[in-house]
Motif scaffolding. Structure first.
Motif, short mmCIF file in Angstrom:
data_model
loop_
_atom_site.label_atom_id
_atom_site.label_comp_id
_atom_site.label_asym_id
_atom_site.label_seq_id
_atom_site.Cartn_x
_atom_site.Cartn_y
_atom_site.Cartn_z
N ALA A 145 1.94 -7.61 5.01
CA ALA A 145 1.75 -6.51 4.08
C ALA A 145 2.93 -5.54 4.16
CB ALA A 145 0.47 -5.75 4.42
N ILE A 146 3.03 -4.72 3.12
CA ILE A 146 4.05 -3.66 3.10
C ILE A 146 3.32 -2.33 2.96
CG2 ILE A 146 6.05 -2.72 1.86
CD1 ILE A 146 6.48 -5.56 0.71
N LEU A 147 3.69 -1.36 3.77
CA LEU A 147 3.10 -0.02 3.63
C LEU A 147 4.25 0.96 3.49
CD1 LEU A 147 1.14 -1.71 5.75
CD2 LEU A 147 -0.06 0.46 5.80
N ASP A 148 4.13 1.87 2.52
CA ASP A 148 5.15 2.91 2.45
C ASP A 148 4.52 4.27 2.67
OD1 ASP A 148 5.40 4.66 -0.17
OD2 ASP A 148 4.88 2.67 -0.92
N GLY A 149 5.27 5.14 3.36
CA GLY A 149 4.73 6.46 3.69
C GLY A 149 5.70 7.31 4.49
N ARG A 150 5.16 8.01 5.48
CA ARG A 150 5.98 8.90 6.30
C ARG A 150 5.95 8.51 7.78
NH1 ARG A 150 6.08 10.28 1.82
NH2 ARG A 150 6.53 12.26 0.81
N ASP A 151 4.81 7.90 8.18
CA ASP A 151 4.59 7.64 9.62
C ASP A 151 4.21 6.18 9.87
OD1 ASP A 151 2.16 7.68 8.31
OD2 ASP A 151 1.08 8.64 9.95
N ILE A 152 4.61 5.30 8.97
CA ILE A 152 4.19 3.90 9.11
C ILE A 152 4.88 3.27 10.33
CG2 ILE A 152 3.95 1.64 7.98
CD1 ILE A 152 2.43 4.04 6.63
N GLY A 153 6.19 3.43 10.42
CA GLY A 153 6.93 2.83 11.52
C GLY A 153 6.70 3.51 12.86
N THR A 154 6.26 4.77 12.82
CA THR A 154 6.09 5.51 14.08
C THR A 154 4.65 5.48 14.61
OG1 THR A 154 5.82 7.49 12.73
CG2 THR A 154 8.00 7.15 13.73
N ARG A 174 -4.48 0.52 8.83
CA ARG A 174 -4.28 -0.57 9.81
C ARG A 174 -4.95 -1.85 9.35
NH1 ARG A 174 -4.14 2.44 15.38
NH2 ARG A 174 -2.01 3.27 15.20
N THR A 175 -6.10 -1.73 8.68
CA THR A 175 -6.78 -2.92 8.17
C THR A 175 -5.92 -3.57 7.09
OG1 THR A 175 -8.91 -1.90 8.64
CG2 THR A 175 -8.94 -3.75 7.09
N PHE A 176 -5.35 -2.75 6.22
CA PHE A 176 -4.46 -3.29 5.18
C PHE A 176 -3.28 -4.01 5.83
CE2 PHE A 176 -1.14 -3.35 2.02
CZ PHE A 176 -1.81 -3.58 0.83
N ALA A 177 -2.72 -3.41 6.87
CA ALA A 177 -1.54 -3.99 7.53
C ALA A 177 -1.88 -5.29 8.26
CB ALA A 177 -0.96 -2.98 8.53
N ALA A 178 -3.15 -5.43 8.67
CA ALA A 178 -3.52 -6.58 9.51
C ALA A 178 -3.84 -7.83 8.70
CB ALA A 178 -4.72 -6.20 10.37
N GLN A 179 -3.78 -7.75 7.36
CA GLN A 179 -4.18 -8.93 6.61
C GLN A 179 -3.25 -10.10 6.89
OE1 GLN A 179 -4.06 -8.21 2.24
NE2 GLN A 179 -3.37 -6.19 2.84
N GLU A 180 -3.87 -11.26 6.90
CA GLU A 180 -3.14 -12.49 7.21
C GLU A 180 -2.04 -12.65 6.16
OE1 GLU A 180 -4.47 -16.97 7.67
OE2 GLU A 180 -6.14 -15.55 7.75
N LEU A 218 0.86 -1.19 0.00
CA LEU A 218 0.00 0.00 0.00
C LEU A 218 0.89 1.24 0.00
CD1 LEU A 218 -2.83 1.33 0.20
CD2 LEU A 218 -2.56 1.29 2.69
N ASP A 219 0.73 2.04 -1.07
CA ASP A 219 1.42 3.33 -1.15
C ASP A 219 0.51 4.33 -0.44
OD1 ASP A 219 2.26 5.84 -1.89
OD2 ASP A 219 2.29 5.44 -4.05
N THR A 220 0.81 4.61 0.83
CA THR A 220 -0.11 5.46 1.61
C THR A 220 -0.11 6.91 1.13
OG1 THR A 220 1.50 5.96 3.35
CG2 THR A 220 0.14 3.99 3.66
N GLY A 221 0.93 7.32 0.42
CA GLY A 221 0.96 8.67 -0.14
C GLY A 221 -0.22 8.89 -1.07
N LEU A 222 -0.65 7.82 -1.75
CA LEU A 222 -1.78 7.94 -2.68
C LEU A 222 -3.06 8.33 -1.95
CD1 LEU A 222 -1.61 4.94 -5.19
CD2 LEU A 222 -1.30 7.38 -5.68
N LEU A 223 -3.22 7.87 -0.71
CA LEU A 223 -4.42 8.22 0.06
C LEU A 223 -4.45 9.73 0.29
CD1 LEU A 223 -4.18 5.43 2.82
CD2 LEU A 223 -5.52 5.34 0.72
N TYR A 224 -3.29 10.26 0.70
CA TYR A 224 -3.21 11.70 0.96
C TYR A 224 -3.32 12.49 -0.35
CZ TYR A 224 -2.04 10.45 5.69
OH TYR A 224 -2.11 9.94 6.96
N ARG A 225 -2.80 11.92 -1.42
CA ARG A 225 -2.91 12.59 -2.72
C ARG A 225 -4.38 12.69 -3.14
NH1 ARG A 225 1.96 12.58 -6.23
NH2 ARG A 225 3.70 12.36 -4.79
N ALA A 226 -5.11 11.59 -2.97
CA ALA A 226 -6.53 11.59 -3.36
C ALA A 226 -7.30 12.62 -2.54
CB ALA A 226 -7.12 10.19 -3.17
N VAL A 227 -7.03 12.67 -1.23
CA VAL A 227 -7.71 13.65 -0.37
C VAL A 227 -7.34 15.07 -0.80
CG1 VAL A 227 -7.88 14.55 1.99
CG2 VAL A 227 -7.83 12.08 1.60
#
Ligand code: DC
Length: 215
Positions: A111-120, A102-108, A33-42
């Motif tokens: 998952a990989i998430l890229d962004g700015r605040d994923i690890g924090t 978080r739902t994306f990250a919780a899949q059995e 999941l490229d989380t930057g895309l979520l913020y871009r869409a918003v």
């Protein structure tokens, strides 16, 4: 071994984290999941309504957004990145996007998430964390070459100025600022080709996976 195997890939604009995340997705067969895309869409939705400064309107855009809107190629432009960075300062927007991530990250299976605040903030307990960076000059040069290839006549100086502004806004905001998590491995790609960077990332994640499997 507890919870799914989540890989958090954070870092500033044009650091190569998106390409690295994709490479890791292929190597470890995990969805990305490229989380930057979520913020871009918003950002794009809010800008269209003239409401980029309005936290409530931006958060409403975050709630109504659908997954198919993330495929829009217009989200990949420089302008959309700037709008995303502006929309991302509102804590209301970040809260509205939290559950989806978080739902994306919780899949059995993981998952990989890229962004700015994923690890924090989004996945603070992820077993593998990378913070990908490069000097602003190197990042600007890479981004400028991509933009030229797309026919954008923007100058290198403008791209560098954009990158510096975004680093500052993303790093200085109060809500979930861009930070390296204390347990994230720093990967400085300034002197690396993309293949070298992808290779280094894979090795870091292999080591993290071995630790996770034995824990
Ligand atoms: O990764 P990107 O360039 O597509 O991100 C665009 C903007 O979105 C970025 O400048 C800040 C914001 N963003 C964020 O605040 N948190 C994330 N996890 C991802 C992106």
């Amino acid at each position: 071994m507890s919870g799914p195997f989540v890989i958090a890939v954070d870092g500033p604009a044009a650091s190569g984290k998106g390409t690295i995340a994709k490479g890791l997705g292929e190597a470890f067969r995990l969805p990305v999941l490229d989380t930057g895309l979520l913020y871009r869409a918003v950002g794009v939705l809010a800008e269209r309504a003239g409401e980029l400064d309005n936290a409530e309107a931006c958060a409403a855009a975050a709630v109504t957004m659908t997954a198919d809107q993330l495929d829009d190629p217009r989200l990949r432009t420089r302008e959309a990145g700037e709008m995303a960075s502006q929309a991302a300062v509102h804590p209301e927007v970040r809260a509205a996007l939290l559950e989806y991530q978080r739902t994306f990250a919780a899949q059995e299976g993981g998952a990989i998430l890229d962004g700015r605040d994923i690890g924090t903030v989004i996945c603070p307990t992820a077993p593998a964390k990378l913070y990908v960076t490069a000097t602003p000059e190197v990042r600007a040069d890479r981004r400028w070459k991509q933009l030229q290839a797309q026919g954008d006549a923007v100058s290198l100086e403008e791209v560098l100025a954009d990158i510096r502004l975004r680093d500052q806004r993303d790093g200085d905001r109060d809500a979930a600022p861009m930070r390296r998590a204390p347990d994230a491995v720093l990967l400085d790609t300034s002197e690396m080709t993309i293949e070298q960077a992808a290779d280094a990332a894979r090795r870091i994640v292999e080591a993290a996976r071995a630790r996770w499997e034995n824990s």
